[in-house]
Design a protein around this motif. Structure first.
Motif, mmCIF file in Angstrom:
data_model
loop_
_atom_site.group_PDB
_atom_site.id
_atom_site.type_symbol
_atom_site.label_atom_id
_atom_site.label_comp_id
_atom_site.label_asym_id
_atom_site.label_seq_id
_atom_site.Cartn_x
_atom_site.Cartn_y
_atom_site.Cartn_z
ATOM 1 N N ARG A 21 24.343 31.857 26.309
ATOM 2 C CA ARG A 21 23.067 32.514 26.043
ATOM 3 C C ARG A 21 22.585 33.359 27.222
ATOM 4 O O ARG A 21 21.816 34.300 27.015
ATOM 5 C CB ARG A 21 21.992 31.462 25.700
ATOM 6 C CG ARG A 21 22.305 30.659 24.451
ATOM 7 C CD ARG A 21 22.315 31.555 23.222
ATOM 8 N NE ARG A 21 21.007 32.133 22.967
ATOM 9 C CZ ARG A 21 20.069 31.530 22.256
ATOM 10 N NH1 ARG A 21 20.278 30.356 21.734
ATOM 11 N NH2 ARG A 21 18.910 32.117 22.065
ATOM 12 N N ILE A 22 22.969 33.000 28.440
ATOM 13 C CA ILE A 22 22.420 33.700 29.610
ATOM 14 C C ILE A 22 23.490 34.494 30.367
ATOM 15 O O ILE A 22 23.407 35.717 30.482
ATOM 16 C CB ILE A 22 21.767 32.687 30.601
ATOM 17 C CG1 ILE A 22 20.782 31.793 29.875
ATOM 18 C CG2 ILE A 22 21.138 33.434 31.775
ATOM 19 C CD1 ILE A 22 19.525 32.486 29.407
ATOM 20 N N VAL A 23 24.504 33.784 30.853
ATOM 21 C CA VAL A 23 25.461 34.429 31.759
ATOM 22 C C VAL A 23 26.262 35.518 31.041
ATOM 23 O O VAL A 23 26.327 36.668 31.483
ATOM 24 C CB VAL A 23 26.412 33.379 32.378
ATOM 25 C CG1 VAL A 23 27.400 34.043 33.330
ATOM 26 C CG2 VAL A 23 25.619 32.321 33.110
ATOM 27 N N TRP A 24 26.873 35.143 29.929
ATOM 28 C CA TRP A 24 27.746 36.083 29.198
ATOM 29 C C TRP A 24 26.998 37.346 28.757
ATOM 30 O O TRP A 24 27.447 38.454 29.075
ATOM 31 C CB TRP A 24 28.400 35.351 28.036
ATOM 32 C CG TRP A 24 29.251 36.201 27.149
ATOM 33 C CD1 TRP A 24 28.960 36.607 25.897
ATOM 34 C CD2 TRP A 24 30.536 36.767 27.455
ATOM 35 N NE1 TRP A 24 29.968 37.382 25.395
ATOM 36 C CE2 TRP A 24 30.961 37.492 26.338
ATOM 37 C CE3 TRP A 24 31.362 36.716 28.580
ATOM 38 C CZ2 TRP A 24 32.164 38.178 26.296
ATOM 39 C CZ3 TRP A 24 32.575 37.407 28.530
ATOM 40 C CH2 TRP A 24 32.955 38.118 27.404
ATOM 41 N N PRO A 25 25.832 37.218 28.071
ATOM 42 C CA PRO A 25 25.147 38.453 27.665
ATOM 43 C C PRO A 25 24.764 39.334 28.860
ATOM 44 O O PRO A 25 24.878 40.557 28.782
ATOM 45 C CB PRO A 25 23.885 37.952 26.957
ATOM 46 C CG PRO A 25 24.175 36.561 26.574
ATOM 47 C CD PRO A 25 25.128 36.024 27.580
ATOM 48 N N LEU A 26 24.357 38.718 29.954
ATOM 49 C CA LEU A 26 23.941 39.536 31.102
ATOM 50 C C LEU A 26 25.121 40.204 31.794
ATOM 51 O O LEU A 26 24.955 41.205 32.483
ATOM 52 C CB LEU A 26 23.168 38.670 32.103
ATOM 53 C CG LEU A 26 21.723 38.363 31.691
ATOM 54 C CD1 LEU A 26 21.101 37.353 32.615
ATOM 55 C CD2 LEU A 26 20.902 39.646 31.645
ATOM 56 N N SER A 27 26.314 39.646 31.595
ATOM 57 C CA SER A 27 27.475 40.269 32.234
ATOM 58 C C SER A 27 28.123 41.317 31.324
ATOM 59 O O SER A 27 29.109 41.940 31.705
ATOM 60 C CB SER A 27 28.507 39.199 32.617
ATOM 61 O OG SER A 27 29.002 38.570 31.456
ATOM 62 N N MET A 28 27.561 41.468 30.126
ATOM 63 C CA MET A 28 28.186 42.389 29.154
ATOM 64 C C MET A 28 28.428 43.806 29.680
ATOM 65 O O MET A 28 29.494 44.381 29.435
ATOM 66 C CB MET A 28 27.338 42.448 27.862
ATOM 67 C CG MET A 28 27.815 41.544 26.747
ATOM 68 S SD MET A 28 29.554 41.227 26.732
ATOM 69 C CE MET A 28 30.047 42.364 25.482
ATOM 70 N N PRO A 29 27.463 44.436 30.386
ATOM 71 C CA PRO A 29 27.760 45.803 30.855
ATOM 72 C C PRO A 29 29.025 45.850 31.716
ATOM 73 O O PRO A 29 29.857 46.745 31.551
ATOM 74 C CB PRO A 29 26.516 46.159 31.675
ATOM 75 C CG PRO A 29 25.425 45.313 31.101
ATOM 76 C CD PRO A 29 26.093 44.022 30.693
ATOM 77 N N GLY A 30 29.198 44.875 32.592
ATOM 78 C CA GLY A 30 30.403 44.825 33.425
ATOM 79 C C GLY A 30 31.653 44.606 32.586
ATOM 80 O O GLY A 30 32.673 45.257 32.776
ATOM 81 N N VAL A 31 31.533 43.685 31.625
ATOM 82 C CA VAL A 31 32.672 43.403 30.747
ATOM 83 C C VAL A 31 33.075 44.661 29.971
ATOM 84 O O VAL A 31 34.258 45.006 29.883
ATOM 85 C CB VAL A 31 32.337 42.254 29.761
ATOM 86 C CG1 VAL A 31 33.420 42.102 28.710
ATOM 87 C CG2 VAL A 31 32.135 40.957 30.517
#
Lengths: 356, 286
Positions: free
Chosen positions: B202-212
């Motif tokens: 819910r937190i880490v993955w969505p916030l890292s999406m631009p980098g991904v």
């Protein structure tokens, strides 16, 4: 719009560049037959090493005012591709490549005919190595052989050894459009009673059965290394390189000149059209075709001489494609026809053989 | 228009012209030449007839073999991208979180493979994965297999080598993406009762999406345009658009067809970039 002058400027520069590229760049031709610098393009690696030592070095002693640069190329097609890319302002004078590729170079005006007065040795070239229109003739004759690792016993005597289930995943065949693969297909096609000028279906069907045994159709870095290291047990390759590596590897790699038909491989030496130094280039070509140079190259690397007056030692000759005992076994191939079928056969290989 | 904005515009123009000129000469012109070449007629001996025909494009479109090849190329791009994310993400996360005093060295190590050319690294994989390579010798030594596994000269080898070659790019993009990430958010989620798993999704993955996404775009494009690795590791048994362009240009010498495939690959790039920008816009809108 603010951008318009910018776009206009860019276009102007673009056009100027195009004009500059295609404009007639008249390079001053150096026409001295015994002075100048020439660039020779040929196979890189072992061919380059031996050619430099046994042909270029003695040439430079004889003609100290001509400087010869050798530029290596991975294969004939790449060689021709680079010459074609530089067609408007060639930087190469002489090119050594397979006859099936140099034919395309002759037709597409990448090469120009030689002057028989400047290359008198041309008249002594074996009829099999002469090219119509005085275009670059044969420099070397070679033949397709079976390479095997010393773990393979008994020594193979026929191409059929490649199909032996014992060697599943241990066989190396460089695929069409490489002419080693093409050659094996032509040999098998003829063996099955086919005529390649009509169809190669029989050869294709036979190679399809070979596919499970083949480890790679694109050996890296090459077949000789893989067989020598034991990564592969059997491979098809060229006699001259095979003989050379057999000596180098002290017998880890061995060469079997099979008791069946094989094909001839011919390297031609060609004069590049608009070569910067055509006279010196032809002096060089004439030297490479001379009996003395041909003998030296045969002794060093076991390419059979193309000059009928060249007389290498019996010991060396026996290890070449012109081994007097073997000449009856050569399958006659029209390389122009092979070139014309290159794409068709490549597609057949891809779909019928390699996809498995 | 005030004098100030005009001079600002002139400055912008002055600064962009050298770059634009460079692009025009080194990129736009060759591309135009390539486009022109794709309309010529090539024949199988390598002769090129100057004309204006769509033959090369028709040859590609009209042959299911090439559709399969385009599909395999897309699959390779997607597969390598997903696998690269899976193996790079934990490393990048660790590198961001670690408080080790060797952090700088560890980051440098993670991207150090970029210092070596991909040709050399590909040869490295040929040695490691070959029949007599370390991997097969270890497996056989441990008695797990009695025949060497075919790890190279096939598709599997191409995937293994490409994933490793692409990892540094992905790690760099992920590290840049994590830079925006505030660890306080994670602590807040945990203190509000979310378990580790839930906090991650819910937190880490969505916030890292631009980098991904940036990493995915870069890796996808580099993968489908790479030809050295598939060519060296594929054993002449696997064919992708990029290797086909190389083969047509340097082996069969059919330059018009090679040029046509190059433009088809370019079209594939264009589609991917449009998808990327849509995805990025959607994420940023959230």
């Amino acid at each position: 719009m603010k951008l318009k002058p910018l776009a206009g400027g860019l276009l102007a520069i673009a056009l100027a560049t195009v004009a500059g590229c295609s404009g007639s760049s008249s390079t001053p031709t150096n026409d001295a037959p015994d002075a100048g610098t020439i660039t020779v393009k040929g196979y890189s690696g072992i061919f380059e090493d031996v050619f430099k030592k046994s042909v270029i070095e003695p040439f430079q002693k004889k003609y100290p005012k001509i400087k010869v640069n050798f530029v290596g190329s991975a294969n004939s097609a790449e060689n021709l591709a680079s010459l074609r890319a530089a067609k408007n302002s060639p930087d190469t004078d002489v090119s050594i490549m397979d006859i099936s590729t140099s034919g395309t170079g002759n037709k597409s005006e990448v090469f120009q005919p030689l002057d028989p007065a400047k290359v008198p040795n041309m008249k002594d070239i074996d009829p099999r190595g002469k090219v119509e229109g005085n275009f670059g003739p044969a420099l070397t004759f070679d033949s397709l052989v079976l390479l095997y690792n010393d773990s393979v016993t008994p020594a193979p005597t026929t191409w059929d050894a490649l199909w032996d289930p014992k060697y599943k995943g241990k066989v190396v065949v460089p695929a069409q459009p490489d002419i080693q693969g093409a050659g094996l297909m032509l040999i098998e096609n003829a063996k099955a009673g086919g005529d390649y000028t009509k169809s190669v279906d029989q050869g294709i069907a036979r190679l399809k059965q070979l596919a499970p045994n083949v480890q790679t159709w694109s050996p890296q870095p090459d077949s000789y290394t893989l067989v020598q290291s034991g990564t592969a047990a059997l491979a098809v390759g060229w006699n001259a390189r095979g003989q050379y590596y057999a000596d180098e590897s002290k017998g880890k790699l061995k060469v079997a000149i099979v008791d069946e038909q094989t094909i001839f491989q011919i390297n031609t030496i060609n004069l590049v059209k608009d070569s910067p130094s055509p006279a010196a280039a032809q002096t060089f070509i004439n030297y490479t075709l001379s009996p003395e140079s041909q003998e030296a190259f045969t002794e060093a690397m076991f390419y059979a001489p193309t000059n009928t007056k060249a007389k290498p030692s019996a010991k060396a000759l026996k290890r070449t494609a012109l081994d007097p005992a073997k000449t009856a076994e050569i399958l006659q191939v029209d390389w122009t026809q092979v070139a014309a079928n290159r794409e068709k056969w490549t597609q057949l290989w891809r779909r019928e053989i390699l996809a498995n | 228009m005030s004098a100030k904005t005009r001079s600002a515009r002139l400055t912008v123009l002055g600064l962009t012209v050298p770059g634009l000129l460079g692009l025009a000469v080194s990129f736009v012109l060759p591309l135009a030449w390539l486009l022109r070449m794709s309309f010529n007629r090539g024949d199988s001996t390598g002769l090129i007839e100057e004309t204006f025909t769509l033959d090369s494009y028709a040859q590609f479109v009209g042959d299911s073999y090439y559709w399969d090849m385009a599909w395999e190329t897309t699959l390779l791009g997607l597969g390598v991208t997903v696998l690269t994310i899976v193996v790079s993400y934990p490393i990048a996360l660790f590198l961001v979180r670690t408080e080790s005093r060797f952090k700088g060295i560890l980051v440098a190590l993670a991207v150090a493979p970029l210092l070596t050319s991909s040709v050399v690294r590909t040869y490295g994989w040929l040695v490691l994965l070959g029949n007599q390579g370390v991997v097969n010798q270890a497996l056989m030594g441990a008695g797990l297999v009695d025949q060497p596994l075919a790890l190279i000269n096939n598709r599997l080898g191409v995937y293994i080598a490409l994933v490793e070659i692409m990892m540094p790019y992905m790690i760099l993009c992920l590290l840049a993406g994590f830079g925006r990430f505030n660890p306080e958010l994670e602590h807040a989620a945990r203190s509000l009762g979310a378990n580790r798993w839930r906090t991650f999704w819910r937190i880490v993955w969505p916030l890292s999406m631009p980098g991904v996404l940036t990493g995915a775009l870069l890796v996808f494009v580099l993968t489908i345009s790479s030809f050295v690795t598939p060519r060296l590791v594929g054993g002449g048994k696997v064919f992708y658009l990029a290797t086909e362009i190389y083969d047509q240009a340097t082996a069969t010498l059919n330059w018009p067809f090679a040029a046509a495939i190059a433009f088809i690959l370019l079209a594939l790039f264009a589609v991917v970039i449009v998808i990327y920008q849509r995805a990025l816009r959607r994420i940023e809108a959230q």
